[in-house]
Design a protein around this motif. Sequence first.
Motif, PDB file in Angstrom:
ATOM      1  N   TRP A  32       8.912   3.735 -16.640  1.00  0.00           N
ATOM      2  CA  TRP A  32       7.895   2.751 -16.642  1.00  0.00           C
ATOM      3  C   TRP A  32       7.427   2.448 -15.520  1.00  0.00           C
ATOM      4  O   TRP A  32       6.281   1.953 -15.393  1.00  0.00           O
ATOM      5  CB  TRP A  32       8.702   1.493 -17.178  1.00  0.00           C
ATOM      6  N   TRP A  33       8.111   2.479 -14.319  1.00  0.00           N
ATOM      7  CA  TRP A  33       7.561   2.127 -13.085  1.00  0.00           C
ATOM      8  C   TRP A  33       6.363   2.963 -12.311  1.00  0.00           C
ATOM      9  O   TRP A  33       5.685   2.547 -11.698  1.00  0.00           O
ATOM     10  CB  TRP A  33       8.700   1.826 -12.095  1.00  0.00           C
ATOM     11  N   MET A  34       6.495   4.148 -13.032  1.00  0.00           N
ATOM     12  CA  MET A  34       5.228   5.093 -12.549  1.00  0.00           C
ATOM     13  C   MET A  34       3.740   4.639 -13.268  1.00  0.00           C
ATOM     14  O   MET A  34       2.718   4.946 -12.789  1.00  0.00           O
ATOM     15  CB  MET A  34       5.350   6.378 -13.081  1.00  0.00           C
ATOM     16  N   TYR A  35       3.810   3.321 -14.152  1.00  0.00           N
ATOM     17  CA  TYR A  35       2.652   2.691 -14.605  1.00  0.00           C
ATOM     18  C   TYR A  35       2.122   1.539 -13.738  1.00  0.00           C
ATOM     19  O   TYR A  35       1.363   0.726 -14.149  1.00  0.00           O
ATOM     20  CB  TYR A  35       2.622   2.391 -16.203  1.00  0.00           C
ATOM     21  N   THR A  36       2.866   1.217 -12.566  1.00  0.00           N
ATOM     22  CA  THR A  36       2.681   0.228 -11.778  1.00  0.00           C
ATOM     23  C   THR A  36       1.819   0.310 -10.481  1.00  0.00           C
ATOM     24  O   THR A  36       1.580  -0.787  -9.941  1.00  0.00           O
ATOM     25  CB  THR A  36       4.199  -0.429 -11.333  1.00  0.00           C
ATOM     26  N   GLY A  37       1.215   1.271 -10.623  1.00  0.00           N
ATOM     27  CA  GLY A  37       0.254   1.666  -9.490  1.00  0.00           C
ATOM     28  C   GLY A  37      -0.991   0.792  -9.387  1.00  0.00           C
ATOM     29  O   GLY A  37      -1.208   0.302  -8.080  1.00  0.00           O
ATOM     30  N   GLY A  38      -1.657   0.701 -10.532  1.00  0.00           N
ATOM     31  CA  GLY A  38      -2.644  -0.294 -10.675  1.00  0.00           C
ATOM     32  C   GLY A  38      -2.282  -1.719 -10.140  1.00  0.00           C
ATOM     33  O   GLY A  38      -3.078  -2.590  -9.641  1.00  0.00           O
ATOM     34  N   ALA A  39      -1.146  -2.445 -10.818  1.00  0.00           N
ATOM     35  CA  ALA A  39      -0.700  -3.693 -10.754  1.00  0.00           C
ATOM     36  C   ALA A  39      -0.395  -3.750  -9.189  1.00  0.00           C
ATOM     37  O   ALA A  39      -0.797  -5.061  -8.546  1.00  0.00           O
ATOM     38  CB  ALA A  39       0.461  -4.116 -11.359  1.00  0.00           C
ATOM     39  N   LEU A  40       0.128  -3.107  -8.417  1.00  0.00           N
ATOM     40  CA  LEU A  40       0.365  -2.907  -6.904  1.00  0.00           C
ATOM     41  C   LEU A  40      -0.975  -3.283  -6.125  1.00  0.00           C
ATOM     42  O   LEU A  40      -0.834  -4.041  -5.300  1.00  0.00           O
ATOM     43  CB  LEU A  40       1.348  -1.799  -6.765  1.00  0.00           C
ATOM     44  N   GLY A  41      -2.050  -2.339  -6.471  1.00  0.00           N
ATOM     45  CA  GLY A  41      -3.195  -2.577  -5.709  1.00  0.00           C
ATOM     46  C   GLY A  41      -3.910  -3.925  -6.185  1.00  0.00           C
ATOM     47  O   GLY A  41      -4.203  -4.543  -5.083  1.00  0.00           O
ATOM     48  N   LEU A  42      -3.751  -4.557  -7.197  1.00  0.00           N
ATOM     49  CA  LEU A  42      -4.420  -5.758  -7.642  1.00  0.00           C
ATOM     50  C   LEU A  42      -3.527  -6.710  -6.666  1.00  0.00           C
ATOM     51  O   LEU A  42      -3.977  -7.746  -6.312  1.00  0.00           O
ATOM     52  CB  LEU A  42      -4.173  -6.046  -9.044  1.00  0.00           C
ATOM     53  N   LEU A  43      -2.276  -6.683  -6.694  1.00  0.00           N
ATOM     54  CA  LEU A  43      -1.520  -7.708  -6.034  1.00  0.00           C
ATOM     55  C   LEU A  43      -1.689  -7.538  -4.452  1.00  0.00           C
ATOM     56  O   LEU A  43      -1.956  -8.681  -3.957  1.00  0.00           O
ATOM     57  CB  LEU A  43      -0.010  -7.413  -6.419  1.00  0.00           C
ATOM     58  N   SER A  44      -1.882  -6.553  -4.030  1.00  0.00           N
ATOM     59  CA  SER A  44      -2.502  -6.334  -2.423  1.00  0.00           C
ATOM     60  C   SER A  44      -3.832  -6.900  -2.402  1.00  0.00           C
ATOM     61  O   SER A  44      -3.779  -7.696  -1.137  1.00  0.00           O
ATOM     62  CB  SER A  44      -2.340  -5.025  -2.324  1.00  0.00           C
ATOM     63  N   ILE A  45      -4.550  -6.678  -3.289  1.00  0.00           N
ATOM     64  CA  ILE A  45      -5.929  -7.409  -2.997  1.00  0.00           C
ATOM     65  C   ILE A  45      -5.932  -8.949  -3.009  1.00  0.00           C
ATOM     66  O   ILE A  45      -6.560  -9.475  -2.242  1.00  0.00           O
ATOM     67  CB  ILE A  45      -7.086  -6.724  -4.007  1.00  0.00           C
ATOM     68  N   GLY A  46      -5.214  -9.299  -4.020  1.00  0.00           N
ATOM     69  CA  GLY A  46      -5.069 -10.888  -4.240  1.00  0.00           C
ATOM     70  C   GLY A  46      -4.386 -11.502  -3.059  1.00  0.00           C
ATOM     71  O   GLY A  46      -4.763 -12.696  -2.531  1.00  0.00           O
ATOM     72  N   LEU A  47      -3.094 -10.911  -2.589  1.00  0.00           N
ATOM     73  CA  LEU A  47      -2.524 -11.416  -1.189  1.00  0.00           C
ATOM     74  C   LEU A  47      -3.567 -11.340  -0.081  1.00  0.00           C
ATOM     75  O   LEU A  47      -3.485 -12.237   0.763  1.00  0.00           O
ATOM     76  CB  LEU A  47      -1.245 -10.548  -1.128  1.00  0.00           C
ATOM     77  N   MET A  48      -4.008 -10.272   0.109  1.00  0.00           N
ATOM     78  CA  MET A  48      -4.961 -10.201   1.196  1.00  0.00           C
ATOM     79  C   MET A  48      -6.251 -11.275   1.223  1.00  0.00           C
ATOM     80  O   MET A  48      -6.357 -11.728   2.298  1.00  0.00           O
ATOM     81  CB  MET A  48      -5.512  -8.758   1.643  1.00  0.00           C
ATOM     82  N   SER A  71       0.861  -1.091  -0.116  1.00  0.00           N
ATOM     83  CA  SER A  71       0.081   0.095   0.112  1.00  0.00           C
ATOM     84  C   SER A  71       0.945   1.220   0.044  1.00  0.00           C
ATOM     85  O   SER A  71       0.623   2.190  -0.939  1.00  0.00           O
ATOM     86  CB  SER A  71      -1.040  -0.122   1.120  1.00  0.00           C
ATOM     87  N   PRO A  72       1.934   1.288   0.938  1.00  0.00           N
ATOM     88  CA  PRO A  72       2.676   2.715   0.676  1.00  0.00           C
ATOM     89  C   PRO A  72       3.575   2.693  -0.551  1.00  0.00           C
ATOM     90  O   PRO A  72       3.892   3.692  -0.718  1.00  0.00           O
ATOM     91  CB  PRO A  72       3.607   2.311   2.045  1.00  0.00           C
ATOM     92  N   LEU A  73       3.789   1.496  -0.923  1.00  0.00           N
ATOM     93  CA  LEU A  73       4.709   1.367  -2.224  1.00  0.00           C
ATOM     94  C   LEU A  73       3.898   1.892  -3.219  1.00  0.00           C
ATOM     95  O   LEU A  73       4.147   2.810  -4.167  1.00  0.00           O
ATOM     96  CB  LEU A  73       5.218  -0.267  -2.570  1.00  0.00           C
ATOM     97  N   GLN A  74       2.682   1.615  -3.211  1.00  0.00           N
ATOM     98  CA  GLN A  74       1.729   2.038  -4.318  1.00  0.00           C
ATOM     99  C   GLN A  74       1.560   3.640  -4.150  1.00  0.00           C
ATOM    100  O   GLN A  74       1.424   4.262  -5.114  1.00  0.00           O
ATOM    101  CB  GLN A  74       0.251   1.445  -4.153  1.00  0.00           C
ATOM    102  N   ALA A  75       1.256   3.966  -3.035  1.00  0.00           N
ATOM    103  CA  ALA A  75       1.282   5.437  -2.808  1.00  0.00           C
ATOM    104  C   ALA A  75       2.513   6.168  -3.277  1.00  0.00           C
ATOM    105  O   ALA A  75       2.268   7.199  -3.599  1.00  0.00           O
ATOM    106  CB  ALA A  75       1.090   5.662  -1.189  1.00  0.00           C
TER     107      ALA A  75
END
Length: 338
Positions: free
Chosen positions: A253-269, A42-46
Amino acid sequence: MTYVPPPAPPAVRAEPQAAGRSVRPATTALLVVATVLAGTLSPLQATVNGALGKTVNDGNAAAVISFGTGLILMAVIVFARPITRRQALGIPEQIRSGRLGWWNWLAGLCGGAVVLSEGITVGALGVAVFQISLVSGLIISGVICDRLGVTSGVKQPLSPPRLLGALLAIAATALAIAPTFHVPGTVALALLPFIAGLLAGWQPAGNAAVADSTGSMLVSIGFNFLVGFTVLLAGLLVRLALGGAHFALPGTWWMYTGGALGLLSIGLMALLVRGLGLLLLGLSSVAGQLLGSLILDGVSTSVGQTVHVVTVIGTVLAIVAAGIAMIPSRATPAVSRS
């Protein structure tokens, strides 16, 4: 979209059960560590969305990019399977028939508020202050939603421990922003993630209702992205038309990873909750969010800020507040809602 897991409904037992057997303490400890690490997403996505907001100099545009990447990923996931594709295509009929209250379909706006506040405030506040303010809003929202029976089938009375947790959450936010009180606009900026947290505390209830209606949590999450993206894009287009915004895609490129990080967080939780239960998952993920934000503030060269002693104290206080607010109270059945 960002989904920051809110404090879990206290009515849910924290002790995980598997086929009538308790999970071993060592296994539980490993799952807690895994949840703390997952919470750092979450803070990484932020951080990513905050850096994106600084780069494009527009928090609204940053939120559109983050939601857009997440929406593309969710569309691929949902439409790759015939069953979820049918469930997703059946949403218009669900809405027309009124089988579910319209407010439940707007849960994606809550995630949009979180992502928008990231793009606007993280660059100025730092990741730690942002997360403390956001989590504090989530804690208070969780207490209110549980009192109203929004997030579960029972109502949680406003017991002294839960009220104390809410008050400590407010104190944690005030402590975190104390070093920058002299900077004009700091309090207003800190209020944005706090308000986003208040909204996001209700989001799981809306998601669960949509998932029950469509038959798929994946479809519910995908629709979240669609609603949030549509509203954020509409706002950006209006501002562009009025000359109040200038939009340009970033080249990093890594500035486009916010959505993927959010999805990964949801999946892991979603995976970890099966072994820990909601209560322990909520505490562990909050700890990961707040501790991870302190680390990121120290190492990030894009949006990192000076970590003050009161920020560390505010982080600890927010974790304590979350723990206290999750203490179960005597529950009463919630009034059924259509």
